[in-house]
Design an enzyme around this catalytic site. Structure first.
Site, PDB file in Angstrom:
ATOM      1  CB  ALA A 146      -0.907  -0.016   1.236  1.00 33.48           C
TER       2      ALA A 146
ATOM      3  CD  GLU B 194      -0.517   8.414   2.020  1.00 29.85           C
ATOM      4  OE1 GLU B 194      -0.664   9.663   2.046  1.00 29.85           O
ATOM      5  OE2 GLU B 194       0.243   7.794   2.755  1.00 29.85           O
ATOM      6  N   PRO B 195      -5.072   9.126  -0.864  1.00 31.07           N
ATOM      7  CG  PRO B 195      -6.946   9.402   0.508  1.00 31.07           C
ATOM      8  CD  PRO B 195      -5.580   8.785   0.476  1.00 31.07           C
ATOM      9  N   GLY B 196      -4.061  11.659  -1.481  1.00 27.96           N
ATOM     10  CA  GLY B 196      -3.273  12.799  -1.985  1.00 27.96           C
ATOM     11  C   GLY B 196      -1.921  12.412  -2.545  1.00 27.96           C
TER      12      GLY B 196
ATOM     13  N   GLY C  94      -0.411   9.712  -5.464  1.00 28.76           N
ATOM     14  CA  GLY C  94      -0.452   8.608  -6.432  1.00 28.76           C
ATOM     15  C   GLY C  94       0.917   8.512  -7.073  1.00 28.76           C
ATOM     16  CB  SER C  95       2.231   9.854 -10.271  1.00 32.96           C
ATOM     17  OG  SER C  95       1.256   9.235 -11.069  1.00 32.96           O
TER      18      SER C  95
ATOM     19  CD  GLU D  10       3.384  -3.591  -9.790  1.00 28.31           C
ATOM     20  OE1 GLU D  10       4.580  -3.688 -10.056  1.00 28.31           O
ATOM     21  OE2 GLU D  10       2.658  -4.532  -9.458  1.00 28.31           O
TER      22      GLU D  10
END
Ligand SMILES: Cc1cc2nc3c(=O)[nH]c(=O)nc-3n(C[C@H](O)[C@H](O)[C@H](O)COP(=O)(O)OP(=O)(O)OC[C@H]3O[C@@H](n4cnc5c(N)ncnc54)[C@H](O)[C@@H]3O)c2cc1C
Length: 418
Positions: free
Chosen positions: A139, A142-144, A146-147, A395
């Site tokens: 994991a 998160e909501p804030g 990504g990339s 990924e």
């Protein structure tokens, strides 16, 4: 490094066995699992668990016997080639059901990449024994964040009194998150910061085991494709884990070294070629199907005929075949380097970008060539088109992996080219 394009006999034999699983156990379930997103392919899982478990057991036994288990194996092997061809075949069967395989998966890859021998033996043992299947996951998102992994805001604070790490935050879109934490005695490797101001230098990965208090599964996603796969959010509220469940060093070095972050990112050098392999399997499924349907209508590729004598459809088929082959060869290169214990960061991203793009185009073209039946739920073509897209997202999106390729070729750092 020279690459042999010959697949060794023992690898071919194993792939043939996997073909049986894909044909007899996965394909027949494909539509049903797509229509019932949160159901589990229980019979498939039960039958695959002993196989996956024994494979993990052999790997751990070997590690236990080796004297320098922490070092990456330098001698040439075919481990990743076997994985690649197995995953290609399983994804030909069904990409979503393949993701339900009970094993350490991305969580295991992270532990393999940065864990000590003690951690590997302790944490991965659950995937090597027992009657009940177990899943691993990773994991990061998160909501804030990504990339932009530097934006991760889940925190890990060390409690000296109890000798534990205390984790707080929310992770989203975690593949197999629910299976790992709620439905088995699995684990999730969670990325968190021990010092937000230090940016990537403060980022560490932690192993959260099933049964940890303060951990709960939140939203379970309803998705566009790979609907058999479990994708869940994980809420960490004062989740306490043992001190030695941190992977790599706990220190944030004074010089803001991102060595530990880079080490953890090495996980993807092993897993991106496997995402590429999965994409290849979906692409082959779609292409074989459309060729079969067209052949029944008398449309076949006259290999060797001059290009100007081909029809538009024959050219389309040839192009699809050539693109899939190119993606296959790139994946083979990334995997050959892995098996030789060589650096493959560039090749892993190249393979993933190419395979992701190709499978998306091939699956879409198949739907187009099949006309209205391509769009119908009676056939699997429309499903393969939906399943294909994920290879360009998780990924590292295709844009991010293209950036990695550009950085490696041009010699820029992630600060210089973003
Ligand atoms: C089914 C599914 C399963 C997943 N499983 C996992 C999992 O197991 N674990 C996990 O941690 N995450 C998982 N993810 C999350 C996935 O890794 C992220 O979706 C991905 O990293 C992209 O992040 P984002 O969605 O926040 O998009 P963003 O980062 O917000 O990007 C949006 C768009 O902008 C582009 N973009 C962003 N930055 C740049 C840039 N610098 N240059 C050019 N273009 C850029 C992206 O390529 C993308 O097209 C999963 C996602 C899905 C859909």
């Amino acid at each position: 490094m020279a690459i042999s394009f010959e697949v060794p006999e023992h690898v071919q034999q194993q792939t043939e066995m996997v073909r049986f699983v894909a044909e007899a156990m996965m394909r027949p379930l494909s539509r049903e699992m797509d229509e019932n997103e949160h159901a589990r392919p229980t019979a498939f899982i039960e039958q695959m668990w002993p196989i996956m478990r024994d494979q993990q057991k052999r790997a751990l036994d070997k590690l236990e016997q080796s004297t320098d288990g922490d070092k990456r194996e330098k001698r040439a092997s075919t481990t990743y080639l076997r994985y690649m061809l197995m995953i290609e075949m399983l994804s030909w069967g069904d990409a979503g059901i393949y993701l339900c395989l009970p094993y350490a998966a991305l969580g295991g890859a992270a532990i393999e990449a940065v864990g000590t021998t003690e951690q590997k033996l302790r944490l991965l043992r659950r995937f090597a024994e027992g009657d009940q299947p177990a899943w691993g996951a990773m994991a990061m998102t998160e909501p804030g964040a990504g990339s932009d992994t530097a934006a991760i805001s889940t925190t890990a604070v060390f409690d000296e009194e109890t000798n534990e790490w205390v984790l707080n935050g929310e992770k989203i879109f975690c593949t197999n998150g629910k299976l790992a934490l709620e439905e088995s005695n699995g684990l999730v490797v969670v990325w968190a910061t021990v010092n937000k101001e230090a940016g990537r230098a403060g980022m560490k990965s932690f192993v959260v085991e099933a049964g940890t208090s303060g951990v709960r599964i939140g939203k379970v996603e309803i998705k566009h494709g790979i609907r058999a796969s479990d994708t869940a959010s994980i809420v960490l509220s004062d989740a306490r884990i043992p001190a030695d469940n941190i992977l790599g060093s706990a220190e944030v070095q004074a010089g803001r070294s991102t060595q530990s972050f880079k080490g953890a990112m090495a996980t993807f050098d092993a897993t991106r070629p496997m995402v590429a392999a999965s994409a290849l399997g979906v692409g082959r499924a779609a292409l074989e199907f459309v060729k079969e349907k067209l052949a029944a209508e008398g449309v076949e590729i006259p290999y060797g005929a001059p290009y100007h004598k081909l029809t538009a459809i024959q050219r389309d088929l040839l192009e699809m075949e050539a693109q899939l082959r190119a993606a296959y060869l790139l994946t083979l290169r990334a995997v050959a380097l892995l098996d030789a214990g060589e650096e493959n960061n560039l090749e892993a991203s190249m393979a993933k970008v190419k395979a992701g793009k190709v499978v998306t185009q091939v699956a879409q073209k198949c739907v187009e060539l099949l006309g209205m039946m391509g769009y119908s739920r009676e056939w699997l073509a429309e499903k393969w088109m939906r399943d294909a897209k994920i290879s360009e997202i998780y990924e590292g999106t295709n844009q991010i992996n293209t950036l990695i390729v550009a950085r490696r070729i041009l010699g820029y750092s992630s600060k210089e080219l973003r």
